[in-house]
Design a protein around this motif. Structure first.
Motif, PDB file in Angstrom:
ATOM      1  N   ASP A 236      16.078  21.208  -2.925  1.00 53.19           N
ATOM      2  CA  ASP A 236      16.504  19.993  -2.212  1.00 53.19           C
ATOM      3  C   ASP A 236      15.991  20.025  -0.778  1.00 53.19           C
ATOM      4  N   ALA A 237      14.727  20.338  -0.643  1.00 54.19           N
ATOM      5  CA  ALA A 237      14.156  20.606   0.681  1.00 54.19           C
ATOM      6  C   ALA A 237      14.091  19.346   1.541  1.00 54.19           C
ATOM      7  N   LEU A 238      13.651  18.239   0.959  1.00 54.81           N
ATOM      8  CA  LEU A 238      13.534  16.990   1.721  1.00 54.81           C
ATOM      9  C   LEU A 238      14.654  16.052   1.292  1.00 54.81           C
ATOM     10  N   ASP A 239      14.838  15.037   2.082  1.00 56.51           N
ATOM     11  CA  ASP A 239      15.694  13.941   1.665  1.00 56.51           C
ATOM     12  C   ASP A 239      15.173  13.477   0.280  1.00 56.51           C
ATOM     13  N   ALA A 240      16.069  13.294  -0.689  1.00 55.43           N
ATOM     14  CA  ALA A 240      15.620  13.032  -2.071  1.00 55.43           C
ATOM     15  C   ALA A 240      14.767  11.760  -2.163  1.00 55.43           C
ATOM     16  N   ASP A 241      15.105  10.739  -1.350  1.00 55.74           N
ATOM     17  CA  ASP A 241      14.307   9.503  -1.398  1.00 55.74           C
ATOM     18  C   ASP A 241      12.895   9.748  -0.890  1.00 55.74           C
ATOM     19  N   LEU A 242      12.802  10.568   0.146  1.00 56.94           N
ATOM     20  CA  LEU A 242      11.471  10.873   0.687  1.00 56.94           C
ATOM     21  C   LEU A 242      10.657  11.652  -0.349  1.00 56.94           C
ATOM     22  N   ALA A 243      11.289  12.620  -1.003  1.00 52.72           N
ATOM     23  CA  ALA A 243      10.568  13.385  -2.036  1.00 52.72           C
ATOM     24  C   ALA A 243      10.094  12.446  -3.145  1.00 52.72           C
ATOM     25  N   ALA A 244      10.941  11.492  -3.527  1.00 53.56           N
ATOM     26  CA  ALA A 244      10.557  10.542  -4.581  1.00 53.56           C
ATOM     27  C   ALA A 244       9.373   9.679  -4.120  1.00 53.56           C
ATOM     28  N   GLU A 245       9.393   9.301  -2.842  1.00 55.20           N
ATOM     29  CA  GLU A 245       8.257   8.516  -2.313  1.00 55.20           C
ATOM     30  C   GLU A 245       6.966   9.327  -2.335  1.00 55.20           C
ATOM     31  N   VAL A 246       7.079  10.601  -1.971  1.00 53.62           N
ATOM     32  CA  VAL A 246       5.881  11.455  -1.962  1.00 53.62           C
ATOM     33  C   VAL A 246       5.346  11.609  -3.389  1.00 53.62           C
ATOM     34  N   LEU A 247       6.262  11.717  -4.347  1.00 50.22           N
ATOM     35  CA  LEU A 247       5.829  11.795  -5.749  1.00 50.22           C
ATOM     36  C   LEU A 247       5.059  10.525  -6.136  1.00 50.22           C
ATOM     37  N   GLU A 248       5.552   9.375  -5.710  1.00 48.12           N
ATOM     38  CA  GLU A 248       4.864   8.120  -6.014  1.00 48.12           C
ATOM     39  C   GLU A 248       3.472   8.093  -5.384  1.00 48.12           C
ATOM     40  N   VAL A 249       3.397   8.594  -4.143  1.00 49.34           N
ATOM     41  CA  VAL A 249       2.083   8.666  -3.463  1.00 49.34           C
ATOM     42  C   VAL A 249       1.132   9.517  -4.312  1.00 49.34           C
ATOM     43  N   CYS A 250       1.631  10.629  -4.816  1.00 48.24           N
ATOM     44  CA  CYS A 250       0.782  11.508  -5.648  1.00 48.24           C
ATOM     45  C   CYS A 250       0.338  10.784  -6.918  1.00 48.24           C
ATOM     46  N   ARG A 251       1.269  10.076  -7.538  1.00 49.88           N
ATOM     47  CA  ARG A 251       0.931   9.391  -8.805  1.00 49.88           C
ATOM     48  C   ARG A 251      -0.169   8.357  -8.591  1.00 49.88           C
ATOM     49  N   ARG A 252      -0.096   7.686  -7.429  1.00 52.53           N
ATOM     50  CA  ARG A 252      -1.064   6.615  -7.156  1.00 52.53           C
ATOM     51  C   ARG A 252      -2.403   7.136  -6.632  1.00 52.53           C
ATOM     52  N   ALA A 253      -2.375   8.320  -6.038  1.00 50.59           N
ATOM     53  CA  ALA A 253      -3.566   8.788  -5.298  1.00 50.59           C
ATOM     54  C   ALA A 253      -4.740   9.042  -6.245  1.00 50.59           C
ATOM     55  N   ARG A 254      -5.909   8.715  -5.748  1.00 52.55           N
ATOM     56  CA  ARG A 254      -7.123   9.068  -6.496  1.00 52.55           C
ATOM     57  C   ARG A 254      -7.475  10.495  -6.121  1.00 52.55           C
ATOM     58  N   MET A 255      -7.500  11.343  -7.107  1.00 61.56           N
ATOM     59  CA  MET A 255      -7.794  12.747  -6.826  1.00 61.56           C
ATOM     60  C   MET A 255      -9.113  13.131  -7.480  1.00 61.56           C
ATOM     61  N   ARG A 256      -9.706  14.160  -6.922  1.00 53.82           N
ATOM     62  CA  ARG A 256     -11.007  14.621  -7.445  1.00 53.82           C
ATOM     63  C   ARG A 256     -10.852  15.976  -8.129  1.00 53.82           C
ATOM     64  N   GLN A 257     -11.722  16.235  -9.053  1.00 59.44           N
ATOM     65  CA  GLN A 257     -11.783  17.554  -9.689  1.00 59.44           C
ATOM     66  C   GLN A 257     -11.887  18.627  -8.604  1.00 59.44           C
ATOM     67  N   HIS A 258     -11.000  19.593  -8.666  1.00 66.55           N
ATOM     68  CA  HIS A 258     -11.040  20.674  -7.671  1.00 66.55           C
ATOM     69  C   HIS A 258     -12.111  21.689  -8.067  1.00 66.55           C
ATOM     70  N   VAL A 259     -12.901  22.072  -7.104  1.00 70.89           N
ATOM     71  CA  VAL A 259     -13.902  23.116  -7.364  1.00 70.89           C
ATOM     72  C   VAL A 259     -13.639  24.283  -6.424  1.00 70.89           C
ATOM     73  N   PHE A 260     -14.026  25.462  -6.827  1.00 71.64           N
ATOM     74  CA  PHE A 260     -13.865  26.616  -5.944  1.00 71.64           C
ATOM     75  C   PHE A 260     -15.077  27.519  -6.030  1.00 71.64           C
ATOM     76  N   GLU A 261     -15.279  28.214  -4.919  1.00 71.07           N
ATOM     77  CA  GLU A 261     -16.444  29.085  -4.822  1.00 71.07           C
ATOM     78  C   GLU A 261     -16.043  30.493  -5.222  1.00 71.07           C
ATOM     79  N   PHE A 262     -16.843  31.095  -6.038  1.00 72.97           N
ATOM     80  CA  PHE A 262     -16.529  32.455  -6.471  1.00 72.97           C
ATOM     81  C   PHE A 262     -17.840  33.196  -6.676  1.00 72.97           C
ATOM     82  N   GLY A 263     -18.006  34.286  -5.940  1.00 69.18           N
ATOM     83  CA  GLY A 263     -19.205  35.102  -6.105  1.00 69.18           C
ATOM     84  C   GLY A 263     -20.481  34.313  -5.920  1.00 69.18           C
ATOM     85  N   GLY A 264     -20.494  33.383  -4.948  1.00 72.93           N
ATOM     86  CA  GLY A 264     -21.711  32.647  -4.625  1.00 72.93           C
ATOM     87  C   GLY A 264     -21.980  31.457  -5.528  1.00 72.93           C
ATOM     88  N   ARG A 265     -21.079  31.160  -6.457  1.00 72.86           N
ATOM     89  CA  ARG A 265     -21.258  29.968  -7.291  1.00 72.86           C
ATOM     90  C   ARG A 265     -20.027  29.086  -7.214  1.00 72.86           C
TER      91      ARG A 265
END
Ligand SMILES: O=C(O)CCC(=O)C(=O)O
Ligand SMILES: [Fe+2]
Length: 243
Positions: free
Chosen positions: A6-35
């Motif tokens: 219950d870290a944030l005000d519950a309404d604020l947490a719910a709003e942040v969840l909605e922001v996540c649902r709507r957000a356009r996200m990209r495939q995450h890539v990571f570098e490992f051993g030069g690739r």
């Protein structure tokens, strides 16, 4: 590591969840051993790209919870997870990173997609994602991984990183570090508190690195082979130089 429900005000947490649902996200890539590899099932976007007031309010609340000063620069990352996880890593793997504090706000409940925390030479801890749960740890001295997400709906989380002062600390492990401990317990206490643990973590946590690569994100045989090979190279190098 600290875990606060219950870290944030519950309404604020719910709003942040909605922001996540709507957000356009990209495939995450990571570098490992030069690739560069895609992290299967992980999609991300930086908070500054989407400029949402709810995120700013959440950042302000998290800043107070973690005790970061008003001047500490913050980075915010939104994440959607539909399958894989994260291999063992430190959020601050060394300069030029200045990340000091990591705070992850979970927005989805689940019995998979666990955050695995390996506080140096302490028993490992697993934290399940729960709506409005905040996990806080030191970015430069907390090895962690995320187990594979197996639920049918996405896992959402927002990570806040707060920078510390310029990283002026020593980052090179020398013989004097290793010979100056009166007892084994003194050495353990030193490494638990020091970012120098990163230098030896691949050797100390060899199994955890390998298992997390294999089970949480190395789903393509050719990618996995390259990542394991790079991991073994760096582990051997660390073990050799700490002799
Ligand atoms: O999704 C999580 O639980 C943690 C993600 C993470 O470790 C990271 O983004 O660095
Ligand atoms: Fe991380």
């Amino acid at each position: 590591m600290k875990c606060k429900d219950d870290a944030l005000d519950a309404d604020l947490a719910a709003e942040v969840l909605e922001v996540c649902r709507r957000a356009r996200m990209r495939q995450h890539v990571f570098e490992f051993g030069g690739r560069v590899f895609p992290k299967p099932g992980i999609f991300e976007v930086e908070g500054q790209e989407i400029n949402e007031p709810a995120l700013e309010r959440a950042e302000a609340a998290v800043r107070i919870i973690v005790g970061a000063g008003p001047d500490a620069a913050a980075a915010v990352k939104l994440q959607r997870n539909t399958g894989g996880g994260f291999p063992a890593h430190y959020d601050n793997a060394g300069p030029p990173s200045r990340r000091a504090v990591t705070a992850i706000l979970y927005l989805t409940d689940g019995d998979s997609g666990m955050l695995e925390i390996f506080e140096f030479l302490k028993p490992p801890v697993r934290v399940a994602p729960r709506f409005n749960r905040l996990v806080v740890f030191a970015s430069d001295r907390c090895l962690h991984a995320v187990t594979r997400w197996r639920e049918p709906t996405p896992r959402y989380a927002v990570t806040f990183w707060f920078d510390g002062r310029a990283a002026s600390e020593e980052i090179v492990l020398t013989k004097s570090h290793l010979s100056g401990f009166p007892t084994w317990d003194d050495a353990v206490a030193f490494f638990q508190e020091s970012p120098l643990q990163r230098v030896i973590s691949r050797a100390v946590y060899d199994d955890e690195y390998e298992t997390s690569l294999r089970e949480y994100c190395g789903f393509r045989e050719d990618h996995l082979a390259h990542m394991l090979e790079a991991h073994r190279r760096s582990g051997t190098a660390a073990a050799a130089c700490s002799r």
